[in-house]
Design a protein around this motif. Structure first.
Motif, short mmCIF file in Angstrom:
data_model
loop_
_atom_site.label_atom_id
_atom_site.label_comp_id
_atom_site.label_asym_id
_atom_site.label_seq_id
_atom_site.Cartn_x
_atom_site.Cartn_y
_atom_site.Cartn_z
N VAL A 147 11.17 0.24 -7.85
CA VAL A 147 10.69 1.06 -6.79
C VAL A 147 9.29 1.65 -7.14
O VAL A 147 8.26 1.63 -6.46
N ILE A 148 9.24 2.22 -8.43
CA ILE A 148 7.99 2.89 -8.85
C ILE A 148 7.09 1.71 -8.85
O ILE A 148 5.56 2.17 -8.82
N GLU A 149 7.55 0.66 -9.73
CA GLU A 149 6.35 -0.43 -9.79
C GLU A 149 5.90 -0.72 -8.73
O GLU A 149 4.41 -1.06 -8.55
N ALA A 150 6.68 -0.94 -7.57
CA ALA A 150 6.25 -1.46 -6.28
C ALA A 150 5.11 -0.38 -5.63
O ALA A 150 4.38 -0.57 -5.07
N GLN A 151 5.76 0.94 -5.74
CA GLN A 151 4.69 2.03 -5.15
C GLN A 151 3.36 1.86 -5.88
O GLN A 151 2.39 1.88 -5.02
N GLU A 152 3.52 1.78 -7.39
CA GLU A 152 2.10 1.76 -7.84
C GLU A 152 1.13 0.48 -7.58
O GLU A 152 0.09 0.41 -7.35
N ASN A 153 1.88 -0.60 -7.37
CA ASN A 153 1.13 -1.66 -6.97
C ASN A 153 0.47 -1.76 -5.66
O ASN A 153 -0.57 -2.21 -5.03
N GLU A 154 1.31 -0.87 -4.72
CA GLU A 154 1.02 -0.91 -3.23
C GLU A 154 -0.12 -0.10 -3.35
O GLU A 154 -1.27 -0.01 -2.33
N ARG A 155 0.05 1.20 -4.05
CA ARG A 155 -1.12 2.16 -4.24
C ARG A 155 -2.63 1.29 -4.75
O ARG A 155 -3.46 1.53 -4.13
N LYS A 156 -2.25 0.50 -5.74
CA LYS A 156 -3.37 -0.18 -6.05
C LYS A 156 -4.13 -0.90 -5.15
O LYS A 156 -5.23 -1.12 -4.84
N ASP A 206 -14.47 10.97 1.92
CA ASP A 206 -13.05 11.16 2.07
C ASP A 206 -12.54 10.09 1.72
O ASP A 206 -11.26 9.87 1.11
N ILE A 207 -12.85 9.05 2.20
CA ILE A 207 -11.99 7.63 1.92
C ILE A 207 -12.27 7.25 0.43
O ILE A 207 -11.42 6.72 -0.15
N ARG A 208 -13.50 7.56 -0.23
CA ARG A 208 -13.32 7.14 -1.55
C ARG A 208 -12.56 8.21 -2.48
O ARG A 208 -11.90 7.72 -3.42
N ASN A 209 -12.40 9.22 -2.11
CA ASN A 209 -11.54 10.55 -2.77
C ASN A 209 -10.03 9.63 -2.33
O ASN A 209 -9.37 9.87 -3.54
N LEU A 210 -9.82 9.33 -1.43
CA LEU A 210 -8.38 9.09 -1.09
C LEU A 210 -8.21 7.73 -1.94
O LEU A 210 -7.14 7.51 -2.34
N SER A 211 -9.00 6.77 -1.90
CA SER A 211 -8.89 5.62 -2.78
C SER A 211 -8.55 5.96 -4.14
O SER A 211 -7.87 5.46 -4.79
N VAL A 212 -9.17 6.99 -4.73
CA VAL A 212 -9.09 7.25 -6.42
C VAL A 212 -7.73 8.17 -6.38
O VAL A 212 -6.76 7.71 -7.19
N GLU A 213 -7.26 8.57 -5.32
CA GLU A 213 -6.09 9.58 -5.37
C GLU A 213 -5.13 8.53 -5.31
O GLU A 213 -3.87 8.86 -6.05
N LEU A 214 -5.05 7.58 -4.50
CA LEU A 214 -3.94 6.44 -4.53
C LEU A 214 -3.76 5.88 -5.85
O LEU A 214 -2.52 5.61 -6.32
N ARG A 215 -4.68 5.32 -6.54
CA ARG A 215 -4.66 4.79 -7.79
C ARG A 215 -5.96 4.63 -8.34
O ARG A 215 -6.93 3.90 -7.91
N PRO A 216 -6.31 5.56 -9.30
CA PRO A 216 -7.93 5.42 -10.01
C PRO A 216 -7.90 4.05 -10.77
O PRO A 216 -7.29 3.71 -11.44
N ALA A 217 -9.11 3.50 -10.27
CA ALA A 217 -9.32 2.10 -11.12
C ALA A 217 -9.74 2.35 -12.55
O ALA A 217 -9.48 1.55 -13.38
N THR A 218 -10.45 3.72 -12.77
CA THR A 218 -10.51 3.74 -14.40
C THR A 218 -9.24 3.88 -15.18
O THR A 218 -9.42 3.45 -16.26
#
Length: 354
Positions: A147-156, A206-218
């Motif tokens: 479940v957590i892996e699926a959540q992180e993949n969807e966030r990414k 806001d969109i960029r911040n939301l993108s980073v909060e969902l899953r930071p590319a770094t």
């Protein structure tokens, strides 16, 4: 080399095993009457069935047996082990008994003849509840990891979609709007364009911040230290909370699952400090020691009583604890009213990761 032991000594050992064994042991004759049972067996059956067993009633154990597991049914009484004692399938099988104090319990059973001349048979039972609980816990952990892996993949996926598609399209619209301002002399229209441009620029941020909060590319591209520094910089810019970050990691990467757990726990701990601690500065430490990664998040805020009612829902602490356990880590919180709060996480790492 053979072990030499006298008959009397062997008999004494067998008696001790019978009396002290944690496995339930029943002896029956060929008619199914009970000849003997050990203390562990007496603890299983109810008083009524125990009396019937002591009285030697035929098939008295049927009063507590709820069937065995066959190759076609999870629980059945067909082809009962009492009827076919010499069958190989009853050398080891699973049976369910209605116990005196624990309800219906699964047992690993063995039923075979020990004295063919007199037709004496032995039934030995071992409680399978601990093994079932371990298997259930393992299954739950595996499902939670999925479940957590699926959540992180969807966030990414959502993060990349927002950054690479929505944000880029919005940026193009902002650029076109800036060009349009120089194609008219209408002051009111230029004023409206500037207001729209400012609104779109805020939306883009806001969109960029939301993108980073969902899953930071770094986190995926450069690891924990880079993700932490980027996150703490955003926290300071957005909320004015200063994060004093110290890291002495000897390497850059530690596996996606462990890095995700550490990042999410730190993210939640910093958010809790921001919401509840009433401080301007917090300390975050990340280190490696004795084949484990260690994270601490500490503040000198108002603290809380761990035995009292939490200010929030308490689900954040539960989620951090759960994430830590899924990777074999340990999680804890030290806090007292007026003495601040310290969150610590430790996750083991293998030699291959080092």
């Amino acid at each position: 080399m053979t072990l030499s032991i006298g008959t009397d000594s062997l008999s004494a050992l067998m008696v001790k095993m019978f009396e002290n064994s944690t496995e339930a042991i029943f002896f029956f004759d060929r008619e199914g009457k009970t000849l003997a049972m050990n203390p562990a067996a007496e603890e299983i059956v109810g008083d009524d069935v125990l009396i019937q067993l002591y009285e030697g009633q035929d098939r008295a154990l049927c009063g507590t047996c709820r069937g065995y597991t066959s190759d076609t049914e999870p629980r059945t009484c067909l082809d009962c082990y009492f009827n076919v004692p010499e069958s190989d399938k009853f050398a080891s099988f699973q049976v369910y008994l209605e116990t005196k104090s624990n309800g219906m319990v699964p047992y690993a059973a063995s039923f075979h003849t020990v004295d063919s001349t007199n037709g004496i048979r032995v039934l030995m039972l071992r409680d399978l509840t601990p093994q079932f609980q371990t298997q259930e816990k393992l299954y739950q952990n595996k499902m939670m990891k999925h479940v957590i892996e699926a959540q992180e993949n969807e966030r990414k996926r959502l993060s990349r979609e927002l950054h690479d598609s929505v944000a880029q399209e919005l940026m193009s619209a902002v650029v076109e709007l800036r060009v349009l301002k120089y194609m008219t002399n209408d002051d009111q229209l230029i004023k409206n364009m500037k207001q729209t441009e400012a609104s779109m620029t805020r939306l883009l941020d806001d969109i960029r911040n939301l993108s980073v909060e969902l899953r930071p590319a770094t986190l995926d591209d450069f690891g924990l230290e880079a993700a932490f520094r980027s996150h703490f910089k955003r926290v300071e810019q957005s909320f004015g909370l200063v994060v004093e970050f110290v890291s002495d990691l000897p390497q850059k990467r530690y596996g996606s699952e462990k890095e995700t757990v550490i990042y999410r726990v730190c993210q939640e701990a910093v958010l809790n400090a921001l919401k509840y601690a009433q401080v301007d500065t917090i300390k975050v430490s990340l280190s490696e020691h004795e084949h484990s990664l260690r994270l601490t998040v500490e503040d000198d805020g108002i603290g809380f009583d761990k035995g009292g009612k939490p200010i929030g829902t308490g689900l954040g602490l539960y989620g951090m604890q759960e994430r830590a356990e899924l990777v074999g880590g340990s999680f804890g919180v030290l806090s007292n009213v007026g003495q601040g709060t310290k969150v610590f996480l430790q996750i083991p790492i293998g030699h291959e990761e080092e």
